[in-house]
Scaffold this active site. Structure first.
Site, PDB file in Angstrom:
ATOM      1  N   TRP A 184      21.822 -85.673 -10.506  1.00 17.64           N
ATOM      2  CA  TRP A 184      22.287 -84.365 -10.506  1.00 17.64           C
ATOM      3  C   TRP A 184      21.865 -83.667 -11.735  1.00 17.64           C
ATOM      4  CZ3 TRP A 184      23.379 -83.137  -5.911  1.00 17.64           C
ATOM      5  CH2 TRP A 184      23.933 -83.881  -5.146  1.00 17.64           C
ATOM      6  N   ASP A 210      28.590 -80.139 -15.995  1.00 17.80           N
ATOM      7  CA  ASP A 210      28.842 -80.390 -14.553  1.00 17.80           C
ATOM      8  C   ASP A 210      29.848 -81.430 -14.511  1.00 17.80           C
ATOM      9  OD1 ASP A 210      28.724 -81.060 -11.884  1.00 17.80           O
ATOM     10  OD2 ASP A 210      26.616 -81.433 -12.078  1.00 17.80           O
ATOM     11  N   LYS A 216      35.082 -83.642  -4.694  1.00 14.94           N
ATOM     12  CA  LYS A 216      35.215 -85.149  -5.059  1.00 14.94           C
ATOM     13  C   LYS A 216      36.447 -85.212  -5.714  1.00 14.94           C
ATOM     14  CE  LYS A 216      30.341 -85.632  -5.248  1.00 14.94           C
ATOM     15  NZ  LYS A 216      29.373 -84.680  -5.914  1.00 14.94           N
TER      16      LYS A 216
HETATM   17  C1  LIG Z   1      28.087 -84.352  -5.709  1.00 12.04           C
HETATM   18  C2  LIG Z   1      27.709 -83.767  -7.254  1.00 12.04           C
HETATM   19  C3  LIG Z   1      27.013 -82.602  -7.239  1.00 12.04           C
HETATM   20  C4  LIG Z   1      26.511 -81.488  -6.023  1.00 12.04           C
HETATM   21  O1  LIG Z   1      27.658 -80.942  -5.465  1.00 12.04           O
HETATM   22  P1  LIG Z   1      27.460 -79.762  -4.413  1.00 12.04           P
HETATM   23  O2  LIG Z   1      28.786 -79.185  -4.459  1.00 12.04           O
HETATM   24  O3  LIG Z   1      27.198 -80.559  -3.208  1.00 12.04           O
HETATM   25  O4  LIG Z   1      26.332 -78.893  -4.817  1.00 12.04           O
HETATM   26  C5  LIG Z   1      26.609 -81.992  -8.571  1.00 12.04           C
HETATM   27  N1  LIG Z   1      26.818 -82.706  -9.575  1.00 12.04           N
HETATM   28  C6  LIG Z   1      27.475 -83.619  -9.564  1.00 12.04           C
HETATM   29  C7  LIG Z   1      27.887 -84.623 -10.895  1.00 12.04           C
HETATM   30  C8  LIG Z   1      28.171 -84.184  -8.441  1.00 12.04           C
HETATM   31  O5  LIG Z   1      28.626 -85.458  -8.277  1.00 12.04           O
END
Ligand SMILES: *Cc1c(COP(=O)(O)O)cnc(C)c1O
Length: 361
Positions: A103, A172, A196
């Site tokens: 990511w 993030d 998540k």
């Molecule tokens: C799953 C994930 C993403 C991707 O997220 P989307 O909402 O599918 O774009 C980005 N960063 C991290 C750390 C993730 O675990």
């Protein structure tokens, strides 16, 4: 009672049962309207209170000061990979990133479309098995970017890097938002896809310190400017009302259980059970993450051979332990034990892992 699996999927992921039950109860008749929340205007007073309560709960549970703006956007965390550099770019200044996994790499790639990007620390040479410690960012940069938790590798940043006072720290937090107590007022921008650790897929929580909203170039399409959404309280266009409603219910649930300090305790207890088991298995289970970087959210491990891993996955699935396969890019096993994973689920997994070891050693 409906049959409920122990769901270890990495995302979308398990949600608290009381949250799903409440949504079911209210599904056909929301707030006495005789309509589903799926059917009413995003500008109705009934939806408006859901929207504003969700925003207020984020600020309260995160302990954020007034100057932070909370937004509910679409496009996932992946859209923020480019909205961050688009909204924070400064002419002639570069952005610095820490590369801790897939990511991070995607964020770095998108960052490059709007400014020069420099990777100042990386654990790629060691299959991202750890998070670099003591990262230092330079003074004269547009922003500093980190990834809070590396979902695929099962590593987590357990400290907040220091940044020079006028450099915004961007994180993030898609897979670890609300998992532990942190001083979130040290960040300039926090973003997280909801699916998540917070709610269902379809909405992204974006938190931006107010002074950073004005940096975006004028000639930017409205939808791509955080300022547009912040000025309109995330109601510039029709937002993802149902995912926001589900996030609101899960934030209510988090508050009722005692907020983030209680959640951190719960998460530490759950992850300790699995890490202790891995450490005590005499090498039967091998953890991927270095001990100082272990994630509270995603526990990654390997067995001796891919065949044994496949067998472990199959037998686990047969016992109602779902989603234990590691990410396709690294293989092995992964148990995602996000905020909503119950202690009961983790204990069922630990019991299975012990039994599997004694049958296959
Ligand atoms: C799953 C994930 C993403 C991707 O997220 P989307 O909402 O599918 O774009 C980005 N960063 C991290 C750390 C993730 O675990």
């Amino acid at each position: 009672m409906a049959k409920r699996a122990h769901n270890f999927y990495a995302g979308p992921a398990t949600l608290p049962l009381p949250v799903l039950e409440r949504a079911r109860e209210e599904f056909l008749d929301f707030a006495g309207t005789g309509m589903s929340v799926l059917e009413i205007s995003h500008r109705s007073k009934e939806y408006d209170s859901v929207h504003n309560e969700a925003t207020a709960l984020v600020k309260e549970l995160m302990g954020l000061k007034d100057e932070y703006k909370v937004m509910w956007l679409q496009g996932g965390a992946s859209t923020q990979f480019y909205m961050v550099p688009l909204n924070l770019q400064l002419p002639g200044k570069k952005a610095q990133y820490v590369n801790t996994g897939v990511w991070s790499k995607k964020a770095i790639k998108e960052g490059g479309f709007y400014s020069d990007v420099e990777v100042i620390a990386s654990s790629e040479e060691d299959t991202f098995s750890y998070v670099p410690q003591g990262v230092q960012f330079d003074d004269d940069i547009a922003f500093a970017h980190i990834t809070g938790n590396n979902t695929i590798y099962g590593t987590e940043m357990h400290y907040t890097p220091k940044v020079p006072s006028d450099v915004p720290l961007v994180c993030d937090m898609s897979s670890n938002i609300f998992d532990k107590v942190m001083d979130l007022n040290r960040f300039g921008v926090i973003y997280a896809g909801a699916q998540k650790n917070l709610g269902p897929a379809g909405v992204t929580l974006v938190i931006v310190r107010e002074d950073l909203l004005g940096r975006v170039p004028d000639k930017t399409p409205s939808m791509q400017k955080w300022k547009t959404h912040s000025d309109k309280n995330s109601l510039f266009n029709t937002g993802p009302v149902f995912p926001i409603y589900m996030c609101k219910l899960s934030l209510d649930y988090l508050k009722e259980m005692g907020g983030v300090p209680a959640m951190e305790k719960h998460n530490r207890e759950k992850s300790k059970i699995l890490y202790d088991l891995i450490d005590g298995s005499g090498g039967f289970y091998k953890g991927h993450a270095r001990a100082d970087s272990r994630s509270l959210m995603n526990v990654t491990f390997n067995l001796a051979t891919p065949e044994l891993e496949a067998q472990c996955f199959q037998e686990g699935t047969a016992k109602g332990l779902i989603g234990l396969k590691g990410h396709r890019s690294v293989g092995g096993m992964r148990a995602s034990i996000y905020n909503a994973m119950t202690m009961e689920g983790v204990k069922a997994l630990a019991e299975f892992m012990e039994e599997f070891q004694s049958n296959n050693q």
